[in-house]
Design a protein around this motif. Structure first.
Motif, PDB file in Angstrom:
ATOM      1  N   THR A   1      74.437  -6.385 -61.630  1.00  0.00           N
ATOM      2  CA  THR A   1      75.080  -5.348 -60.822  1.00  0.00           C
ATOM      3  C   THR A   1      76.519  -5.719 -60.516  1.00  0.00           C
ATOM      4  O   THR A   1      76.986  -6.822 -60.847  1.00  0.00           O
ATOM      5  CB  THR A   1      74.332  -5.142 -59.493  1.00  0.00           C
ATOM      6  N   ASP A   2      77.220  -4.774 -59.887  1.00  0.00           N
ATOM      7  CA  ASP A   2      78.570  -5.005 -59.377  1.00  0.00           C
ATOM      8  C   ASP A   2      79.612  -5.289 -60.460  1.00  0.00           C
ATOM      9  O   ASP A   2      80.534  -6.080 -60.259  1.00  0.00           O
ATOM     10  CB  ASP A   2      78.577  -6.158 -58.354  1.00  0.00           C
ATOM     11  N   PHE A   3      79.473  -4.651 -61.609  1.00  0.00           N
ATOM     12  CA  PHE A   3      80.500  -4.769 -62.641  1.00  0.00           C
ATOM     13  C   PHE A   3      81.444  -3.578 -62.553  1.00  0.00           C
ATOM     14  O   PHE A   3      81.053  -2.480 -62.173  1.00  0.00           O
ATOM     15  CB  PHE A   3      79.870  -4.825 -64.037  1.00  0.00           C
ATOM     16  N   ASP A   4      82.688  -3.787 -62.917  1.00  0.00           N
ATOM     17  CA  ASP A   4      83.649  -2.686 -62.956  1.00  0.00           C
ATOM     18  C   ASP A   4      83.450  -1.841 -64.208  1.00  0.00           C
ATOM     19  O   ASP A   4      83.523  -0.615 -64.162  1.00  0.00           O
ATOM     20  CB  ASP A   4      85.086  -3.239 -62.937  1.00  0.00           C
ATOM     21  N   VAL A   5      83.208  -2.520 -65.338  1.00  0.00           N
ATOM     22  CA  VAL A   5      83.024  -1.823 -66.619  1.00  0.00           C
ATOM     23  C   VAL A   5      81.843  -2.426 -67.370  1.00  0.00           C
ATOM     24  O   VAL A   5      81.760  -3.653 -67.514  1.00  0.00           O
ATOM     25  CB  VAL A   5      84.292  -1.915 -67.504  1.00  0.00           C
ATOM     26  N   ALA A   6      80.951  -1.556 -67.833  1.00  0.00           N
ATOM     27  CA  ALA A   6      79.847  -1.980 -68.697  1.00  0.00           C
ATOM     28  C   ALA A   6      80.061  -1.359 -70.070  1.00  0.00           C
ATOM     29  O   ALA A   6      80.218  -0.144 -70.187  1.00  0.00           O
ATOM     30  CB  ALA A   6      78.512  -1.532 -68.117  1.00  0.00           C
ATOM     31  N   VAL A   7      80.111  -2.207 -71.081  1.00  0.00           N
ATOM     32  CA  VAL A   7      80.303  -1.742 -72.456  1.00  0.00           C
ATOM     33  C   VAL A   7      78.986  -1.896 -73.207  1.00  0.00           C
ATOM     34  O   VAL A   7      78.397  -2.977 -73.229  1.00  0.00           O
ATOM     35  CB  VAL A   7      81.405  -2.546 -73.177  1.00  0.00           C
ATOM     36  N   VAL A   8      78.541  -0.810 -73.837  1.00  0.00           N
ATOM     37  CA  VAL A   8      77.302  -0.847 -74.606  1.00  0.00           C
ATOM     38  C   VAL A   8      77.648  -0.851 -76.090  1.00  0.00           C
ATOM     39  O   VAL A   8      78.219   0.097 -76.616  1.00  0.00           O
ATOM     40  CB  VAL A   8      76.405   0.373 -74.291  1.00  0.00           C
ATOM     41  N   GLY A   9      77.324  -1.954 -76.766  1.00  0.00           N
ATOM     42  CA  GLY A   9      77.605  -2.084 -78.194  1.00  0.00           C
ATOM     43  C   GLY A   9      78.601  -3.187 -78.467  1.00  0.00           C
ATOM     44  O   GLY A   9      79.753  -3.131 -78.021  1.00  0.00           O
ATOM     45  N   GLY A  10      78.159  -4.208 -79.226  1.00  0.00           N
ATOM     46  CA  GLY A  10      79.007  -5.363 -79.503  1.00  0.00           C
ATOM     47  C   GLY A  10      79.623  -5.359 -80.877  1.00  0.00           C
ATOM     48  O   GLY A  10      79.822  -6.418 -81.484  1.00  0.00           O
TER      49      GLY A  10
ATOM     50  N   GLU B   1      74.674  -6.032 -76.001  1.00  0.00           N
ATOM     51  CA  GLU B   1      74.432  -5.898 -77.438  1.00  0.00           C
ATOM     52  C   GLU B   1      72.932  -5.939 -77.706  1.00  0.00           C
ATOM     53  O   GLU B   1      72.235  -6.848 -77.251  1.00  0.00           O
ATOM     54  CB  GLU B   1      75.145  -7.025 -78.197  1.00  0.00           C
ATOM     55  N   ALA B   2      72.447  -4.952 -78.453  1.00  0.00           N
ATOM     56  CA  ALA B   2      71.013  -4.836 -78.714  1.00  0.00           C
ATOM     57  C   ALA B   2      70.500  -5.954 -79.626  1.00  0.00           C
ATOM     58  O   ALA B   2      69.344  -6.355 -79.530  1.00  0.00           O
ATOM     59  CB  ALA B   2      70.693  -3.476 -79.324  1.00  0.00           C
ATOM     60  N   ARG B   3      71.371  -6.445 -80.504  1.00  0.00           N
ATOM     61  CA  ARG B   3      70.970  -7.522 -81.408  1.00  0.00           C
ATOM     62  C   ARG B   3      71.275  -8.883 -80.775  1.00  0.00           C
ATOM     63  O   ARG B   3      71.674  -8.955 -79.613  1.00  0.00           O
ATOM     64  CB  ARG B   3      71.682  -7.369 -82.755  1.00  0.00           C
ATOM     65  N   GLU B   4      71.107  -9.926 -81.566  1.00  0.00           N
ATOM     66  CA  GLU B   4      71.313 -11.275 -81.043  1.00  0.00           C
ATOM     67  C   GLU B   4      72.679 -11.842 -81.421  1.00  0.00           C
ATOM     68  O   GLU B   4      72.941 -13.037 -81.242  1.00  0.00           O
ATOM     69  CB  GLU B   4      70.208 -12.215 -81.561  1.00  0.00           C
ATOM     70  N   ASN B   5      73.555 -10.989 -81.959  1.00  0.00           N
ATOM     71  CA  ASN B   5      74.895 -11.458 -82.311  1.00  0.00           C
ATOM     72  C   ASN B   5      75.875 -10.298 -82.281  1.00  0.00           C
ATOM     73  O   ASN B   5      75.479  -9.131 -82.335  1.00  0.00           O
ATOM     74  CB  ASN B   5      74.893 -12.127 -83.702  1.00  0.00           C
ATOM     75  N   LEU B   6      77.140 -10.634 -82.211  1.00  0.00           N
ATOM     76  CA  LEU B   6      78.206  -9.636 -82.172  1.00  0.00           C
ATOM     77  C   LEU B   6      78.779  -9.380 -83.564  1.00  0.00           C
ATOM     78  O   LEU B   6      78.717 -10.245 -84.439  1.00  0.00           O
ATOM     79  CB  LEU B   6      79.339 -10.106 -81.254  1.00  0.00           C
ATOM     80  N   GLY B   7      79.356  -8.192 -83.742  1.00  0.00           N
ATOM     81  CA  GLY B   7      80.169  -7.903 -84.931  1.00  0.00           C
ATOM     82  C   GLY B   7      79.481  -7.963 -86.267  1.00  0.00           C
ATOM     83  O   GLY B   7      80.113  -8.314 -87.268  1.00  0.00           O
ATOM     84  N   THR B   8      78.212  -7.601 -86.327  1.00  0.00           N
ATOM     85  CA  THR B   8      77.490  -7.671 -87.601  1.00  0.00           C
ATOM     86  C   THR B   8      78.144  -6.807 -88.676  1.00  0.00           C
ATOM     87  O   THR B   8      78.331  -7.239 -89.814  1.00  0.00           O
ATOM     88  CB  THR B   8      76.022  -7.220 -87.419  1.00  0.00           C
ATOM     89  N   LYS B   9      78.513  -5.582 -88.301  1.00  0.00           N
ATOM     90  CA  LYS B   9      79.129  -4.684 -89.282  1.00  0.00           C
ATOM     91  C   LYS B   9      80.544  -5.136 -89.640  1.00  0.00           C
ATOM     92  O   LYS B   9      81.003  -4.936 -90.767  1.00  0.00           O
ATOM     93  CB  LYS B   9      79.143  -3.247 -88.753  1.00  0.00           C
ATOM     94  N   LEU B  10      81.224  -5.753 -88.701  1.00  0.00           N
ATOM     95  CA  LEU B  10      82.566  -6.279 -88.972  1.00  0.00           C
ATOM     96  C   LEU B  10      82.531  -7.302 -90.098  1.00  0.00           C
ATOM     97  O   LEU B  10      83.425  -7.343 -90.949  1.00  0.00           O
ATOM     98  CB  LEU B  10      83.137  -6.907 -87.697  1.00  0.00           C
TER      99      LEU B  10
END
Length: 437
Positions: free
Chosen positions: A27-36, A58-67
């Protein structure tokens, strides 16, 4: 028994702890980003760089898979266009919506951003920009480092299953056993292409539920399958030619570029870039790709050239004599289709056989069966309707504290770094806007 009592007590404690954890954590975040992905990481960095408290889910276990698979692993991060106007035009119909985002954070700014993070870039053919290391891993590495430096909270394996909205504002994101509460929210979950990378399209379901319109989703930037079975004999053969699209016998579009034959049809940059057009046409009727392998000559001139070739290379076999115009494998295939012996001598070709070959050189017809699905597509056509988002801020016009970034929105560009540019630009603008709102 005592042991049973202890077990029941432990279970009760666990239930209470889980309940409290769900109620009190995240809780108490200014911005929540969905999707890594690229858009989400850029949005989180842009917001945190202003000094607000950011969480990235991020729904998966790592960031930037498509990148990591962009540019065949080399990281085609943008395109060095001559102007923002050209960039907008390259995107096509929906390009104007992105004008503000591109103007705020365009290709020049993207290259400067990564240079500041320690990744120098280079420009290759058709304006494609890559890291000098030729590795998308370097792009992802510096993005992760920046997120860490800015103290962005990152949670993996957090798939949003629902969004709670009250008084036209999101009050919380809901998962299987967790909740996130923030002041503002950015959705950057991508489309439906390459679902194995996490873009499964589930976000569109809950966005519709809270009142957003989703334009029809379709695979974009994908391969094309044809009905002619003999195309498998040409698999792997690349070429540069004019590609003419016909719908129910009428020419609709012509593009020039590199393509290649596959076991099932056609692929390559030129084909991939018009696959969306082909998909739309298939709904309306019979679609053909008619390839002109010799666009610099009309039929009459080409026939004369072939006539001279039969005289100058008379003793050569047809499959070898025509090597100046197309590969031997293609010659053999065409001869097989029209019933000409590819092993016969050039001087033995009849006038009608020569003209038949010339016609196929000018119009090699393939009947489209279908285009590759979301599992093969590089991008998704369609998404959150642009009439429901503010192009100056990427803010939702339906929900007061919701912003969008990346492929969740309608626009999709051609291959060559354009779609990553969309991700960087919309991510940057959404992050800044959400942090300041």
């Amino acid at each position: 028994t005592a042991s049973s009592l202890i077990s029941l007590t432990l279970i009760a404690i666990i239930i209470i702890l889980n309940k409290n954890m769900k109620q009190n954590s995240l809780t108490d975040f200014d911005v929540a980003v969905v999707g890594g992905g690229p858009a989400g990481m850029m949005a989180a960095i842009a917001a945190a760089d202003i000094g607000v408290k950011v969480i990235l889910l991020e729904a998966r276990e790592n960031l930037g898979t498509k990148l990591l698979i962009s540019g065949h692993g080399r990281g085609n991060i943008t395109n060095e266009v001559s102007s923002i106007k050209e960039l907008v035009e390259k995107i096509g119909t929906n390009g104007k919506f992105l004008y503000s985002a591109f103007n705020y954070f365009g290709p020049k700014q993207v290259r400067e951003f990564f240079a500041q993070l320690g990744v120098d870039t280079k420009v290759e053919d058709n304006g494609r920009v890559f890291p000098k290391s030729d590795s998308a891993k370097d792009i992802l590495r510096v993005l992760k480092n920046k997120l860490k430096e800015l103290k962005v909270t990152i949670l993996f394996g957090k798939k949003v299953t629902d969004i709670e909205v009250k008084n036209n504002k999101i009050t919380k994101l809901i998962g299987m056993d967790w909740e996130v509460v923030a002041k503002n929210y950015i959705i950057a979950t991508g489309g439906k292409s390459y679902p194995q990378t996490g873009s499964d399209g589930s976000a569109f379901v809950w966005l519709q539920k809270i009142g957003h319109s989703i334009t029809p989703l379709a695979p974009a930037l994908t391969s094309v399958m044809v009905k002619e079975k003999w195309v498998k004999d040409l698999a792997g053969l690349s070429f540069n030619a004019d590609l003419n699209l016909y719908l129910n016998g009428k020419k609709k579009l012509t593009v020039t570029g590199d393509a290649l034959f596959t076991h099932q049809g056609l692929s390559g940059p030129a084909i991939i870039n018009i696959s969306r057009n082909i998909g739309e046409m298939l709904i309306m009727g019979k679609v053909e790709v008619r390839i002109d392998f010799v666009p610099v000559h009309d039929f009459a001139l080409l026939d004369k050239i072939l006539e001279r070739s039969t005289a100058n290379m008379g003793a050569k076999q047809v499959k070898n004599g025509l090597g100046a115009y197309w590969p031997e494998r293609l010659t053999e295939t065409v001869c097989s289709i029209v019933g000409i012996d590819a092993n016969k001598k050039m001087h033995d070709l009849t006038r009608e056989e020569r003209r038949t070959i010339a016609r196929w050189l000018k119009e090699f017809i393939l009947t489209v069966d279908k285009i590759g699905g979301f599992d093969q597509a590089m991008a998704t056509s369609g998404g959150v309707a642009l009439t429901e988002a503010d192009q100056r801020t990427m803010k939702s016009k339906k929900i007061d504290n919701l912003f969008f970034a990346g492929e969740i929105l309608e626009p999709v560009g051609p291959t060559g770094g354009y779609n990553l540019q969309i991700a960087w630009s919309t991510g940057k603008l959404a992050g800044i806007s959400a942090a300041k709102d």
